[in-house]
Motif scaffolding. Structure first.
Motif, mmCIF file in Angstrom:
data_model
loop_
_atom_site.group_PDB
_atom_site.id
_atom_site.type_symbol
_atom_site.label_atom_id
_atom_site.label_comp_id
_atom_site.label_asym_id
_atom_site.label_seq_id
_atom_site.Cartn_x
_atom_site.Cartn_y
_atom_site.Cartn_z
ATOM 1 N N VAL A 1 0.861 -1.176 0.000
ATOM 2 C CA VAL A 1 0.000 0.000 0.000
ATOM 3 C C VAL A 1 0.900 1.229 0.000
ATOM 4 C CG1 VAL A 1 -1.812 1.251 1.228
ATOM 5 C CG2 VAL A 1 -1.707 -1.251 1.373
ATOM 6 N N GLY A 2 0.624 2.155 -0.894
ATOM 7 C CA GLY A 2 1.449 3.352 -0.952
ATOM 8 C C GLY A 2 0.675 4.556 -1.449
ATOM 9 N N PHE A 3 1.337 5.676 -1.428
ATOM 10 C CA PHE A 3 0.806 6.911 -2.004
ATOM 11 C C PHE A 3 1.957 7.588 -2.707
ATOM 12 C CE2 PHE A 3 -0.185 11.457 -1.944
ATOM 13 C CZ PHE A 3 -1.407 11.433 -2.584
ATOM 14 N N ASP A 4 1.871 7.676 -4.026
ATOM 15 C CA ASP A 4 2.957 8.261 -4.808
ATOM 16 C C ASP A 4 2.448 8.563 -6.208
ATOM 17 O OD1 ASP A 4 5.568 9.198 -5.362
ATOM 18 O OD2 ASP A 4 6.431 7.583 -4.170
ATOM 19 N N HIS A 5 3.367 8.846 -7.132
ATOM 20 C CA HIS A 5 3.005 9.141 -8.520
ATOM 21 C C HIS A 5 2.187 8.005 -9.109
ATOM 22 C CE1 HIS A 5 5.558 12.664 -8.904
ATOM 23 N NE2 HIS A 5 6.533 11.981 -8.316
ATOM 24 N N ALA A 6 1.108 8.363 -9.780
ATOM 25 C CA ALA A 6 0.303 7.372 -10.486
ATOM 26 C C ALA A 6 0.975 7.033 -11.809
ATOM 27 C CB ALA A 6 -1.090 7.924 -10.726
ATOM 28 N N VAL A 7 0.756 5.823 -12.269
ATOM 29 C CA VAL A 7 1.335 5.381 -13.539
ATOM 30 C C VAL A 7 0.243 5.187 -14.585
ATOM 31 C CG1 VAL A 7 2.645 3.548 -14.687
ATOM 32 C CG2 VAL A 7 3.283 4.263 -12.382
ATOM 33 N N GLY A 8 -0.834 4.482 -14.214
ATOM 34 C CA GLY A 8 -1.857 4.131 -15.195
ATOM 35 C C GLY A 8 -3.136 4.924 -15.105
ATOM 36 N N SER A 9 -3.307 5.734 -14.073
ATOM 37 C CA SER A 9 -4.538 6.510 -13.925
ATOM 38 C C SER A 9 -4.281 7.981 -14.252
ATOM 39 C CB SER A 9 -5.083 6.371 -12.494
ATOM 40 O OG SER A 9 -4.165 6.921 -11.564
ATOM 41 N N ARG A 10 -5.329 8.753 -14.213
ATOM 42 C CA ARG A 10 -5.222 10.167 -14.582
ATOM 43 C C ARG A 10 -4.753 11.047 -13.431
ATOM 44 N NH1 ARG A 10 -9.663 12.517 -12.252
ATOM 45 N NH2 ARG A 10 -11.394 11.129 -11.797
ATOM 46 N N PHE A 11 -4.520 10.461 -12.264
ATOM 47 C CA PHE A 11 -4.145 11.239 -11.087
ATOM 48 C C PHE A 11 -2.659 11.565 -11.085
ATOM 49 C CE2 PHE A 11 -7.421 8.080 -9.694
ATOM 50 C CZ PHE A 11 -8.494 8.941 -9.733
ATOM 51 N N ASP A 12 -2.318 12.723 -10.543
ATOM 52 C CA ASP A 12 -0.910 13.066 -10.355
ATOM 53 C C ASP A 12 -0.302 12.137 -9.300
ATOM 54 O OD1 ASP A 12 1.478 14.577 -10.690
ATOM 55 O OD2 ASP A 12 0.983 15.731 -8.887
ATOM 56 N N VAL B 1 -3.579 -1.611 -8.421
ATOM 57 C CA VAL B 1 -4.740 -0.723 -8.489
ATOM 58 C C VAL B 1 -4.299 0.664 -8.051
ATOM 59 C CG1 VAL B 1 -7.066 -0.287 -7.584
ATOM 60 C CG2 VAL B 1 -6.286 -2.637 -7.929
ATOM 61 N N GLU B 2 -4.767 1.690 -8.742
ATOM 62 C CA GLU B 2 -4.532 3.083 -8.350
ATOM 63 C C GLU B 2 -5.881 3.732 -8.067
ATOM 64 O OE1 GLU B 2 -0.501 3.820 -10.993
ATOM 65 O OE2 GLU B 2 -2.321 4.890 -11.568
ATOM 66 N N LEU B 3 -6.003 4.368 -6.899
ATOM 67 C CA LEU B 3 -7.262 4.982 -6.476
ATOM 68 C C LEU B 3 -7.032 6.401 -5.986
ATOM 69 C CD1 LEU B 3 -8.537 2.035 -4.228
ATOM 70 C CD2 LEU B 3 -9.228 2.509 -6.591
ATOM 71 N N ASP B 4 -8.062 7.244 -6.115
ATOM 72 C CA ASP B 4 -7.968 8.557 -5.493
ATOM 73 C C ASP B 4 -8.232 8.409 -3.991
ATOM 74 O OD1 ASP B 4 -10.750 8.251 -5.339
ATOM 75 O OD2 ASP B 4 -11.199 10.107 -6.386
ATOM 76 N N LEU B 5 -7.907 9.441 -3.216
ATOM 77 C CA LEU B 5 -8.039 9.356 -1.758
ATOM 78 C C LEU B 5 -9.486 9.145 -1.317
ATOM 79 C CD1 LEU B 5 -5.477 12.047 -0.544
ATOM 80 C CD2 LEU B 5 -5.237 9.557 -0.531
ATOM 81 N N GLU B 6 -10.443 9.777 -1.986
ATOM 82 C CA GLU B 6 -11.851 9.609 -1.620
ATOM 83 C C GLU B 6 -12.278 8.148 -1.765
ATOM 84 O OE1 GLU B 6 -16.255 11.067 -3.125
ATOM 85 O OE2 GLU B 6 -14.527 12.343 -3.547
ATOM 86 N N THR B 7 -11.881 7.519 -2.848
ATOM 87 C CA THR B 7 -12.203 6.106 -3.053
ATOM 88 C C THR B 7 -11.499 5.245 -2.009
ATOM 89 O OG1 THR B 7 -12.488 6.484 -5.422
ATOM 90 C CG2 THR B 7 -12.150 4.202 -4.714
ATOM 91 N N GLY B 8 -10.266 5.594 -1.669
ATOM 92 C CA GLY B 8 -9.544 4.863 -0.631
ATOM 93 C C GLY B 8 -10.261 4.918 0.702
ATOM 94 N N ARG B 9 -10.749 6.093 1.072
ATOM 95 C CA ARG B 9 -11.495 6.233 2.333
ATOM 96 C C ARG B 9 -12.773 5.393 2.308
ATOM 97 N NH1 ARG B 9 -10.365 11.636 1.346
ATOM 98 N NH2 ARG B 9 -8.605 12.383 2.550
#
Length: 88
Positions: free
Chosen positions: A29-40, A60-68
């Motif tokens: 589990v991490g939080f860093d640069h996205a590779v495959g999604s549109r998020f920074d 899987v890459e998720l935004d913070l709202e989805t993570g919560r």
């Protein structure tokens, strides 16, 4: 900006990748640069069996709202499973 925020926990389960099902022995589990999604930056979830190499990985890459929302849903389902009396 790289955050280098990450944690790895042992896992017991299975995941389905391009070559079919494989055991999951680690969850990253991490939080860093996205590779495959549109998020920074994104929450990064990897379910893997490192002993089988990079093909035994589901990412899987998720935004913070989805993570919560995912954390809340996981907690709710875990509590319901514990109350159900079903074998775990």
């Amino acid at each position: 900006m790289c955050t280098n925020i990450s944690e790895t926990v042992p896992a017991a389960g299975a995941a389905k990748g391009g070559a079919g099902w494989f055991p999951v022995t680690a969850a990253n589990v991490g939080f860093d640069h996205a590779v495959g999604s549109r998020f920074d930056h994104a929450l990064l979830l990897d379910f893997a069996d490192p002993s089988r190499g990079p093909s035994a990985r589901v990412a899987v890459e998720l935004d913070l709202e989805t993570g919560r929302a995912l954390v809340a849903a996981l907690q709710s389902v875990i509590e319901a499973a514990e109350r159900s009396g079903a074998p775990v």
